[in-house]
Design an enzyme around this catalytic site. Sequence first.
Site, PDB file in Angstrom:
ATOM      1  N   SER A  11       1.104  -1.173   0.233  1.00 39.35           N
ATOM      2  CA  SER A  11       0.079   0.123  -0.338  1.00 39.35           C
ATOM      3  C   SER A  11       0.985   1.592   0.192  1.00 39.35           C
ATOM      4  O   SER A  11       2.065   1.599   0.520  1.00 39.35           O
ATOM      5  CB  SER A  11      -0.527  -0.232   1.184  1.00 39.35           C
ATOM      6  N   TYR A  37      -2.196   0.114  10.312  1.00 45.33           N
ATOM      7  CA  TYR A  37      -2.481   0.166   8.979  1.00 45.33           C
ATOM      8  C   TYR A  37      -0.729   0.177   8.238  1.00 45.33           C
ATOM      9  O   TYR A  37      -0.263  -0.378   7.911  1.00 45.33           O
ATOM     10  CB  TYR A  37      -3.357   0.569   8.537  1.00 45.33           C
TER      11      TYR A  37
HETATM   12  N1  LIG Z   1      -8.576  -1.712  -1.483  1.00 46.26           N
HETATM   13  C1  LIG Z   1      -7.868   0.133  -1.748  1.00 46.26           C
HETATM   14  O1  LIG Z   1      -7.689   0.562  -2.069  1.00 46.26           O
HETATM   15  C2  LIG Z   1      -6.486  -0.695  -1.059  1.00 46.26           C
HETATM   16  C3  LIG Z   1      -5.483   0.134  -1.210  1.00 46.26           C
HETATM   17  C4  LIG Z   1      -3.810  -0.466  -1.538  1.00 46.26           C
HETATM   18  C5  LIG Z   1      -3.573  -1.935  -0.886  1.00 46.26           C
HETATM   19  N2  LIG Z   1      -4.695  -2.443  -0.619  1.00 46.26           N
HETATM   20  C6  LIG Z   1      -5.192  -3.563   0.155  1.00 46.26           C
HETATM   21  O2  LIG Z   1      -4.837  -4.725  -0.934  1.00 46.26           O
HETATM   22  C7  LIG Z   1      -5.582  -5.901  -0.578  1.00 46.26           C
HETATM   23  C8  LIG Z   1      -7.097  -6.328  -0.633  1.00 46.26           C
HETATM   24  O3  LIG Z   1      -8.037  -5.346   0.752  1.00 46.26           O
HETATM   25  P1  LIG Z   1      -9.595  -5.428  -0.942  1.00 46.26           P
HETATM   26  O4  LIG Z   1      -9.362  -4.060  -0.462  1.00 46.26           O
HETATM   27  O5  LIG Z   1      -9.722  -6.245  -1.528  1.00 46.26           O
HETATM   28  O6  LIG Z   1      -9.899  -5.580   1.359  1.00 46.26           O
HETATM   29  P2  LIG Z   1     -11.085  -6.193   1.204  1.00 46.26           P
HETATM   30  O7  LIG Z   1     -12.513  -5.616   0.303  1.00 46.26           O
HETATM   31  O8  LIG Z   1     -11.768  -5.845   2.911  1.00 46.26           O
HETATM   32  O9  LIG Z   1     -11.117  -7.742   1.604  1.00 46.26           O
HETATM   33  C9  LIG Z   1      -9.798  -8.204   2.806  1.00 46.26           C
HETATM   34  C10 LIG Z   1     -10.320  -9.314   2.782  1.00 46.26           C
HETATM   35  O10 LIG Z   1      -8.747 -10.202   3.495  1.00 46.26           O
HETATM   36  C11 LIG Z   1      -9.704 -11.121   4.334  1.00 46.26           C
HETATM   37  N3  LIG Z   1      -9.000 -11.604   5.322  1.00 46.26           N
HETATM   38  C12 LIG Z   1      -9.267 -10.212   6.631  1.00 46.26           C
HETATM   39  N4  LIG Z   1      -8.951 -10.452   7.592  1.00 46.26           N
HETATM   40  C13 LIG Z   1      -8.403 -12.098   7.298  1.00 46.26           C
HETATM   41  C14 LIG Z   1      -8.144 -12.757   8.270  1.00 46.26           C
HETATM   42  N5  LIG Z   1      -7.764 -12.955   9.629  1.00 46.26           N
HETATM   43  N6  LIG Z   1      -8.097 -14.079   7.368  1.00 46.26           N
HETATM   44  C15 LIG Z   1      -8.013 -14.265   6.659  1.00 46.26           C
HETATM   45  N7  LIG Z   1      -8.790 -14.079   5.636  1.00 46.26           N
HETATM   46  C16 LIG Z   1      -8.582 -12.517   6.148  1.00 46.26           C
HETATM   47  C17 LIG Z   1     -11.099 -10.365   4.330  1.00 46.26           C
HETATM   48  O11 LIG Z   1     -11.795 -11.747   4.584  1.00 46.26           O
HETATM   49  P3  LIG Z   1     -13.614 -11.489   5.112  1.00 46.26           P
HETATM   50  O12 LIG Z   1     -14.259 -11.559   3.725  1.00 46.26           O
HETATM   51  O13 LIG Z   1     -13.277 -12.548   6.305  1.00 46.26           O
HETATM   52  O14 LIG Z   1     -13.448 -10.429   6.234  1.00 46.26           O
HETATM   53  C18 LIG Z   1     -11.384 -10.237   2.809  1.00 46.26           C
HETATM   54  O15 LIG Z   1     -11.463 -12.080   1.747  1.00 46.26           O
HETATM   55  C19 LIG Z   1      -5.232  -6.129   1.433  1.00 46.26           C
HETATM   56  O16 LIG Z   1      -3.816  -6.475   1.701  1.00 46.26           O
HETATM   57  C20 LIG Z   1      -5.476  -4.266   1.370  1.00 46.26           C
HETATM   58  O17 LIG Z   1      -4.177  -3.677   2.603  1.00 46.26           O
HETATM   59  C21 LIG Z   1      -5.888  -2.349  -0.959  1.00 46.26           C
END
Ligand SMILES: NC(=O)c1ccc[n+]([C@@H]2O[C@H](COP(=O)([O-])OP(=O)(O)OC[C@H]3O[C@@H](n4cnc5c(N)ncnc54)[C@H](OP(=O)(O)O)[C@@H]3O)[C@@H](O)[C@H]2O)c1
Length: 247
Positions: free
Chosen positions: A134, A147
């Site tokens: 990120s 975070y």
């Molecule tokens: N979206 C953005 O703009 C953005 C920007 C920078 C970086 N990121 C990074 O991209 C990645 C994906 O983010 P996203 O936006 O797709 O997030 P998201 O929609 O919130 O999805 C997060 C995923 O992680 C899973 N998760 C969280 N805690 C967990 C645990 N303890 N064990 C197993 N699974 C777990 C969630 O499962 P549940 O469904 O069970 O909660 C979900 O499948 C992350 O690393 C995030 O930090 C995202």
Amino acid sequence: MTLTGKTALVTGGNRGIGLAAVRALALAGAEVHFTARSAANIAAAQRDLGDIPATGHHANMTDRIAMATLIEQGFDILVNNAAVIGPIGRILDVSAEAWAASIDINLTAAFHATQLALGHMVARGGGTIVNISSGAAHRPQEGWSAYCAGKAGLAMLTRSVHMEYRAEGIRIFGLAPGVVDTDMQATIRASGINPVSQLPRSSLAPAEEPARAIAWLCTSAADALAGQELDIRAPDLRAAAGLPPPG
Ligand SMILES: NC(=O)c1ccc[n+]([C@@H]2O[C@H](COP(=O)([O-])OP(=O)(O)OC[C@H]3O[C@@H](n4cnc5c(N)ncnc54)[C@H](OP(=O)(O)O)[C@@H]3O)[C@@H](O)[C@H]2O)c1
């Protein structure tokens, strides 16, 4: 882009960027497995995937024993994607327990998966790990101390693995996926705490963009970038991965 013959594991593959990565890796020909925290979440992901083959596994990332059982079969590709944004709040306003839980999921669990997967990869003569990073790994944002610290630690884990295992065929990348239209961004918008929370949803990128970049990083075309923290907003990376220029 072909990943035929490769096996891949995506953590947190039931929604958001993780689910898009499962789709992209499967469409590139990999045999894809993903983790989710409940059977219902696996079923929902399978519905979204439709005809695209992928195997869901019920596992909490923080449960090393469950992850060891899953990773025992060995994977060519590991995508450390699962993460949480919370606790959101200035340092005096967050609980120590929630802060530690964030580090446990976002950093320590990624270490466990990496360590478990690495043994098999080294024994097979190589493998690819993509850590979803990120911009917050490198620039603090108000209200995101846990975070930011977790992602900064993950970036150093990426560099450490590269230093220690590149000679054994391990290709590892950190990928900042941009600001992507997922549930995580909905949580951020609802918080209203920092400039990221003010971004209109219409300005966010689709999850298919980082998913394509993840799949591309898993191919030998990305060899020269191994060990680096990459940002999907970089024009050269976008062009190489077949993405349109930054909007
Ligand atoms: N979206 C953005 O703009 C953005 C920007 C920078 C970086 N990121 C990074 O991209 C990645 C994906 O983010 P996203 O936006 O797709 O997030 P998201 O929609 O919130 O999805 C997060 C995923 O992680 C899973 N998760 C969280 N805690 C967990 C645990 N303890 N064990 C197993 N699974 C777990 C969630 O499962 P549940 O469904 O069970 O909660 C979900 O499948 C992350 O690393 C995030 O930090 C995202």
